[in-house]
Scaffold this motif. Structure first.
Motif, PDB file in Angstrom:
ATOM      1  N   GLY A 285       4.227  -1.032   1.181  1.00 18.48           N
ATOM      2  CA  GLY A 285       4.301   0.434   1.370  1.00 18.48           C
ATOM      3  C   GLY A 285       3.097   1.080   0.802  1.00 18.48           C
ATOM      4  O   GLY A 285       2.678   2.116   1.136  1.00 18.48           O
ATOM      5  N   ALA A 286       2.614   0.602  -0.510  1.00 21.08           N
ATOM      6  CA  ALA A 286       1.870   1.159  -1.216  1.00 21.08           C
ATOM      7  C   ALA A 286       0.220   1.349  -0.554  1.00 21.08           C
ATOM      8  O   ALA A 286      -0.620   2.153  -0.369  1.00 21.08           O
ATOM      9  CB  ALA A 286       1.616   0.649  -2.505  1.00 21.08           C
ATOM     10  N   ARG A 287       0.185   0.020  -0.032  1.00 26.81           N
ATOM     11  CA  ARG A 287      -1.302  -0.001   0.974  1.00 26.81           C
ATOM     12  C   ARG A 287      -1.092   1.092   2.072  1.00 26.81           C
ATOM     13  O   ARG A 287      -2.278   1.421   2.356  1.00 26.81           O
ATOM     14  CB  ARG A 287      -1.455  -1.506   1.456  1.00 26.81           C
ATOM     15  CG  ARG A 287      -1.327  -2.469   0.429  1.00 26.81           C
ATOM     16  CD  ARG A 287      -2.853  -2.662   0.034  1.00 26.81           C
ATOM     17  NE  ARG A 287      -2.866  -3.853  -1.031  1.00 26.81           N
ATOM     18  CZ  ARG A 287      -3.360  -4.985  -0.866  1.00 26.81           C
ATOM     19  NH1 ARG A 287      -3.600  -5.285   0.730  1.00 26.81           N
ATOM     20  NH2 ARG A 287      -3.575  -5.723  -1.846  1.00 26.81           N
ATOM     21  N   PHE A 288      -0.078   1.201   2.635  1.00 27.11           N
ATOM     22  CA  PHE A 288       0.199   2.060   3.848  1.00 27.11           C
ATOM     23  C   PHE A 288       0.004   3.577   3.129  1.00 27.11           C
ATOM     24  O   PHE A 288      -0.915   4.324   3.869  1.00 27.11           O
ATOM     25  CB  PHE A 288       1.556   2.070   4.455  1.00 27.11           C
ATOM     26  CG  PHE A 288       1.370   1.090   5.586  1.00 27.11           C
ATOM     27  CD1 PHE A 288       1.045   1.337   7.098  1.00 27.11           C
ATOM     28  CD2 PHE A 288       1.487  -0.299   5.380  1.00 27.11           C
ATOM     29  CE1 PHE A 288       1.043   0.386   7.772  1.00 27.11           C
ATOM     30  CE2 PHE A 288       1.487  -1.367   6.372  1.00 27.11           C
ATOM     31  CZ  PHE A 288       1.213  -1.086   7.536  1.00 27.11           C
ATOM     32  N   ASP A 289       0.580   3.985   2.069  1.00 30.65           N
ATOM     33  CA  ASP A 289       0.189   5.092   1.295  1.00 30.65           C
ATOM     34  C   ASP A 289      -1.282   5.444   0.950  1.00 30.65           C
ATOM     35  O   ASP A 289      -1.555   6.563   1.307  1.00 30.65           O
ATOM     36  CB  ASP A 289       1.219   5.276   0.082  1.00 30.65           C
ATOM     37  CG  ASP A 289       1.418   6.734  -0.295  1.00 30.65           C
ATOM     38  OD1 ASP A 289       1.231   7.628   0.645  1.00 30.65           O
ATOM     39  OD2 ASP A 289       1.796   6.773  -1.396  1.00 30.65           O
TER      40      ASP A 289
END
Length: 487
Positions: A285-289
């Motif tokens: 999720g951090a990569r997408f954020d």
């Protein structure tokens, strides 16, 4: 009226030697320019490094001339140029690191891994006389690939670096990424499996809205690949390897069956898996954020998992502009991992958009030549293997460049032949050797047709069939004339 004439088949080794000389001049010139810009003088080891790189390139050329004389003459010079450009940029970062009191020995280590990679490629060309021999080890390759993928999960052997558990320890100070070798052996398994089962996968199944869908029981292979890629993503926290592994299988499945439905199913499975992983696992999720909100101050300042690295890389490429700052005149060292994950951003800053596009054209030509070998080779296994290996190189470059430029989320893959990393460099040199072997088989002239036997001659001996018989049949000599039809 058609005229049949005789023309000697060209091996292309002379063109390869000329292109190699051009690549070496380019690399040595860049290496000298970096040192002049940063230190004001030529490097003391210029002759040693230039000579060492020339010996490696010419040694590989001589072996190709001997063991694979009809191999594509463009493949080796492109790889030497890319490898040399990567070494030059790593040396450039080393100079900046040394000026700040750091170690700065990455270029020497990368040169050592280049030697290992060339030796590995030479060994493949020396011992693998026919690429069809690999088909015998289809399921052995499957087992080996799965073992390589799970090795980092073994307690005491695997090690986590920057949150991803994709490395294993080799000794006290050496680490290796087994997933880089896994992509090669899994490509061999996919090629062997698909060439055997492609008729079932391509012809059976109902038609829905103009698309011929596979039968439910034929979805097993793609569902298995999907599940394994998700397992890699979850257990090893490695988005890049899972994406590369699944993309490789779907691409080879499409080449084998020529059915668009497999691609659509693969894209749907990947999209569903990626969205689910982004919702359930914080590191994904951090990569997408970071991808969607890189310039948000909260995301930028977040530690760990912030977007500072991506944003700094974007500003570095923007400062390079169209023609770049020039070798040694930029500040690529300000970007974390400027010599590995973000070496594309470093090159974009100092070589500009023009230089970066030239590098991407080298990759495009490398992939195109691999696909050309796949089209030209006469056996189905070779077609699938060459297309899979060419795709994996092109796809890896797309994923890396797309992540650095925020076209897609950042994955952590390395740029083939450019980025710092021994496991990636060695595995990609092995891929080059396999493409050289397959292209040699594709470009080699067919043996001449036998003379018709007299009517009173004795019956001909039984003709052997199969890959083993074809392998024992002597091939044409270098320079043998072939027929060309001119209209």
């Amino acid at each position: 009226m058609a005229i049949v004439s005789q023309q000697r088949a060209r091996t292309g080794r002379g063109a390869e030697l000329g292109l190699l000389a051009l690549a070496l001049v380019l690399v040595v010139g860049a290496y000298a320019q970096v040192s002049l810009a940063v230190t004001g003088e030529l490097p003391a080891n210029l002759a040693t490094r230039a000579g060492g790189l020339a010996v490696l390139a010419l040694g590989a050329h001589m072996l190709v001339r001997w063991k694979a004389p009809y191999a594509d003459p463009v493949l080796l010079p492109i790889v030497v140029a890319l490898n040399g450009i990567g070494l030059t940029m790593i040396y450039r970062i080393d100079l900046a690191t040394t000026a700040r009191g750091g170690d700065g020995g990455d270029a020497d280590r990368q040169l050592m891994w280049t030697l290992v990679g060339v030796v590995a490629a030479v060994a493949v060309l020396w011992f693998l006389r026919d690429h069809r021999m690999l088909r015998r080890y289809t399921y052995t390759a499957m087992v080996a690939g799965l073992v390589l993928l799970v090795l980092p999960l073994v307690p005491g052997l695997g090690v986590s670096i920057n949150g991803a558990r994709i490395w294993i320890h080799l000794g006290s100070a050496l680490s290796f990424q087994p997933g880089e070798l896994a992509k090669i052996v899994l490509a061999i398994f996919f090629a062997g499996y698909l060439v055997t089962n492609r008729d079932t996968l391509a012809l059976a199944g109902p038609k829905v809205l103009g698309l011929q869908l596979p039968r439910a029981r034929d979805l097993g292979p793609i569902l298995l690949a999907w599940g394994v890629s998700l397992a890699v993503l979850v257990l090893e926290r490695d988005l890049g390897t899972s994406l590369l592994f699944f993309g490789l299988f779907v691409a080879m499945l499409y080449v084998a069956t020529e059915r668009l439905s497999w691609v659509l199913i693969g894209l749907a499975l990947f999209a569903g898996g990626a969205l689910t992983a982004a919702a359930l696992f914080p590191h994904v999720g951090a990569r997408f954020d970071v991808w969607l909100n890189a310039l948000d101050p909260e995301v930028y300042n977040r530690s760990p998992g912030g977007s500072g690295q991506v944003v700094q890389g974007l500003f570095g490429m923007a400062s390079g502009g169209l023609t770049g700052t020039g070798w040694g005149y930029g500040y690529p060292q300000l970007v974390p991992y400027a010599n590995s994950d973000f070496i594309v951003a470093s090159l974009g800053e100092e070589l500009g958009l023009t230089g970066l596009l030239a590098i991407l054209l080298l990759y495009l030509t490398l992939a195109q030549r691999g696909m050309r070998a796949a089209i030209g080779v006469r056996d189905g296994f070779g077609k699938l293997l060459a297309s899979g290996l060419a795709f994996v190189l092109a796809f890896q470059v797309f994923v890396v460049v797309g992540g650095v430029t925020r076209l897609i989320p950042l994955t952590g893959l390395t740029t083939p032949f450019l980025a710092l990393g021994g496991s990636s460099l060695v595995s990609n040199w092995i891929i080059l050797a396999l493409l050289l072997r397959i292209s040699d088989a594709a470009r080699r002239p067919a043996p001449p047709a036998p003379e018709p036997a007299p009517e009173d001659a004795a019956p001909a001996a039984p003709v052997e069939v199969g890959d083993d018989a074809a392998r024992r049949r002597p091939g044409p000599a270098d320079g043998q004339a072939t027929e060309v039809v001119q209209l």
